[in-house]
Design a protein around this motif. Sequence first.
Motif, PDB file in Angstrom:
ATOM      1  N   VAL A 171     -71.441 -44.597 -19.725  1.00 40.06           N
ATOM      2  CA  VAL A 171     -72.134 -44.267 -18.482  1.00 40.06           C
ATOM      3  C   VAL A 171     -71.785 -42.845 -18.041  1.00 40.06           C
ATOM      4  O   VAL A 171     -72.661 -42.053 -17.664  1.00 40.06           O
ATOM      5  N   LEU A 172     -70.497 -42.514 -18.087  1.00 41.39           N
ATOM      6  CA  LEU A 172     -70.079 -41.155 -17.725  1.00 41.39           C
ATOM      7  C   LEU A 172     -70.675 -40.130 -18.676  1.00 41.39           C
ATOM      8  O   LEU A 172     -71.092 -39.045 -18.241  1.00 41.39           O
ATOM      9  N   TYR A 173     -70.745 -40.455 -19.954  1.00 38.06           N
ATOM     10  CA  TYR A 173     -71.281 -39.521 -20.928  1.00 38.06           C
ATOM     11  C   TYR A 173     -72.755 -39.235 -20.674  1.00 38.06           C
ATOM     12  O   TYR A 173     -73.221 -38.110 -20.844  1.00 38.06           O
ATOM     13  N   GLY A 174     -73.471 -40.247 -20.241  1.00 37.98           N
ATOM     14  CA  GLY A 174     -74.889 -40.050 -19.963  1.00 37.98           C
ATOM     15  C   GLY A 174     -75.145 -39.317 -18.665  1.00 37.98           C
ATOM     16  O   GLY A 174     -75.981 -38.416 -18.606  1.00 37.98           O
TER      17      GLY A 174
ATOM     18  N   ARG B  72     -69.144 -34.063 -18.120  1.00 40.67           N
ATOM     19  CA  ARG B  72     -67.873 -33.385 -17.875  1.00 40.67           C
ATOM     20  C   ARG B  72     -66.800 -34.345 -17.366  1.00 40.67           C
ATOM     21  O   ARG B  72     -65.608 -34.052 -17.457  1.00 40.67           O
ATOM     22  N   ALA B  73     -67.216 -35.462 -16.814  1.00 42.01           N
ATOM     23  CA  ALA B  73     -66.269 -36.422 -16.245  1.00 42.01           C
ATOM     24  C   ALA B  73     -65.846 -37.492 -17.237  1.00 42.01           C
ATOM     25  O   ALA B  73     -65.149 -38.442 -16.857  1.00 42.01           O
ATOM     26  N   VAL B  74     -66.229 -37.367 -18.496  1.00 40.02           N
ATOM     27  CA  VAL B  74     -65.891 -38.392 -19.493  1.00 40.02           C
ATOM     28  C   VAL B  74     -64.385 -38.659 -19.564  1.00 40.02           C
ATOM     29  O   VAL B  74     -63.968 -39.814 -19.678  1.00 40.02           O
ATOM     30  N   PRO B  75     -63.501 -37.638 -19.508  1.00 41.16           N
ATOM     31  CA  PRO B  75     -62.060 -37.934 -19.560  1.00 41.16           C
ATOM     32  C   PRO B  75     -61.577 -38.865 -18.452  1.00 41.16           C
ATOM     33  O   PRO B  75     -60.504 -39.469 -18.587  1.00 41.16           O
TER      34      PRO B  75
ATOM     35  N   HIS C 103     -75.437 -30.276 -24.031  1.00 40.34           N
ATOM     36  CA  HIS C 103     -74.637 -29.118 -23.622  1.00 40.34           C
ATOM     37  C   HIS C 103     -73.637 -28.784 -24.713  1.00 40.34           C
ATOM     38  O   HIS C 103     -73.093 -29.671 -25.364  1.00 40.34           O
ATOM     39  N   THR C 104     -73.351 -27.518 -24.873  1.00 44.77           N
ATOM     40  CA  THR C 104     -72.366 -27.070 -25.856  1.00 44.77           C
ATOM     41  C   THR C 104     -71.186 -26.386 -25.191  1.00 44.77           C
ATOM     42  O   THR C 104     -70.414 -25.690 -25.847  1.00 44.77           O
ATOM     43  N   SER C 105     -71.058 -26.570 -23.887  1.00 43.12           N
ATOM     44  CA  SER C 105     -69.909 -25.987 -23.187  1.00 43.12           C
ATOM     45  C   SER C 105     -69.184 -27.082 -22.445  1.00 43.12           C
ATOM     46  O   SER C 105     -69.801 -27.997 -21.906  1.00 43.12           O
ATOM     47  N   ALA C 106     -67.848 -26.990 -22.453  1.00 42.86           N
ATOM     48  CA  ALA C 106     -67.044 -28.016 -21.798  1.00 42.86           C
ATOM     49  C   ALA C 106     -67.112 -27.888 -20.340  1.00 42.86           C
ATOM     50  O   ALA C 106     -67.264 -28.082 -19.454  1.00 42.86           O
TER      51      ALA C 106
END
Length: 549
Positions: free
Chosen positions: A465-468, A472-475, A546-549
């Motif tokens: 869910v966070l990844y979708g 940026r909040a996945v961690p 996205h390709t940037s953290a």
Amino acid sequence: MSSQAAAATHRSSVPHRPRPLTGTGTLIRFILRRDRVRIPVWMGAITIAMLGTVLSYADTFATQEDRDQRAELAASPVFQAFNGPGYGLDHYTFGALVAYEGLYLAVILVSLMSIFLTVRHTRAEEEAGRAELVRAAVVGRHASTAAVLIVVAAVNIVVGLLTAAGLSTMDDLDGTGSLTFGASMIAASLVFTAVALVAAQLTEYARGAVGMSVATLGATYVLRAAGDVSETDLSWLSPFAWSLETRTFVDERWWPLLLSLALAVGLTVGAMALSTRRDVGAGLVPPRPGKPNASDRLIRPYGLALRLQAGSLVAWATGLLLLGASFGSLLGDIEAFAAENEQAREIIATAEGGTVLESFLGTLTLMLALIATACAIQSIVRLRHEEVAGRAEPLLATSLPRTRWVGGYLGVSLIGSAFVMLAGSAGLGVTGAINQADVSLLFTQLAAGLVYVPAIWVAVGIALVLYGWAPRAVPAVWLVLAYGVVVFLLADAMGLPEGARNLSPFHHMPELPGADFTATPVLASLALVAASVAVGIARFRSRDVHTSA
């Protein structure tokens, strides 16, 4: 032109080589700028967790009678395996209780923080290609290592001093013991910072460096436990044990910490020496060359995801198998101890009427489930890493559907975490069955481990869910595991209400074999996982890559 003038001209044309530590200050500021949020969160979380735990002990063991009863249980081999050698158990003061039941946890937390921060700013930087760009400037060979070491050491010193200051303000905790507690944390953290520095020289990948470092931490913990349970000097071979041998709040001695400092210095010097024997971005242990022809499985998303994570999953499964096996060998000791100690029987026994042995097995299975959750999270967050590294975009630019790409990593995470959990349960079941001469215990433990799989998968669903929706909040998905650990270890001591405990997906699962099996929490967890996966994938299909953290 004279020979002297020619020599001077030649020297002026040779590029100046920077000194080994040139640019260290600039890199320190760069690390602090990048981790201006991460570092305070780590520091605050560990400090608050430790001080909150100690405050909960003050409420739970308020009288000397409470502490004396706890000391009887703390003298068991099982407690010594988990907590370390028990000093001051003959007169279990509040300080002795804090040291025995809190210091080992503090050492684990600061060691993990040190490993993650060190690898993040060393091997992860090389893997991402940023280290090579930095080294192209006027930066010394060892500047990066020195900057990381200074920052991580400073962070640990601040955490140790804040913890010591907080403990010294509490009743019955003196300043000397509080300072020893904090110093023990700092010394252990420096050792595992140096361990991570060495691991970063050996492998090309950040995941491998973290895996090596955490495996070393686990190995030193097990070595310490084996020595303490067998009452031999084996534990003195473990740097984990040195911080516990300071006899904090009992009869303080600081000299064991000198062993930690000596080892940390030696490993750091070794890491710097190893860094001169390799190229930037490379590891001293070269990757195994691949086959001349790729397998047909690699053209499929699941096959590729499995190939990338197979080594990690095998390592996790092996670790949990061995850990479960070591737990199973303790069943006879806990049963014998509980037979002689009424308080032990009351604490271990479950409300559902299970035996002491069944209740203890349920606790061990829950512990294995929490560790397997770390494996599941590490696997699913690989999605974000692939996207940030720019490897996802070329694949998704082809005819490969986004759903299939995500599904490959999702399948590896779900099936892999179930495999790891069952490996730990099998290890516990096999040695437990041998110890108890009851082969049915193996099948009982496999079933108990299987019950926790849906709870593990809940963390995977939340990560998706966070990844979708907020990549940026996945961690932040690691907070699910962290909260589960808090509920498991500290819920009773902190007096957490039932509503707060229910926020952990693990709290709902029946603790087999002592509890009765109920399908409702299992099915509810599976439904939550399915809904989370659907929501996360639906959003990912419509958002930009996205390709940037």
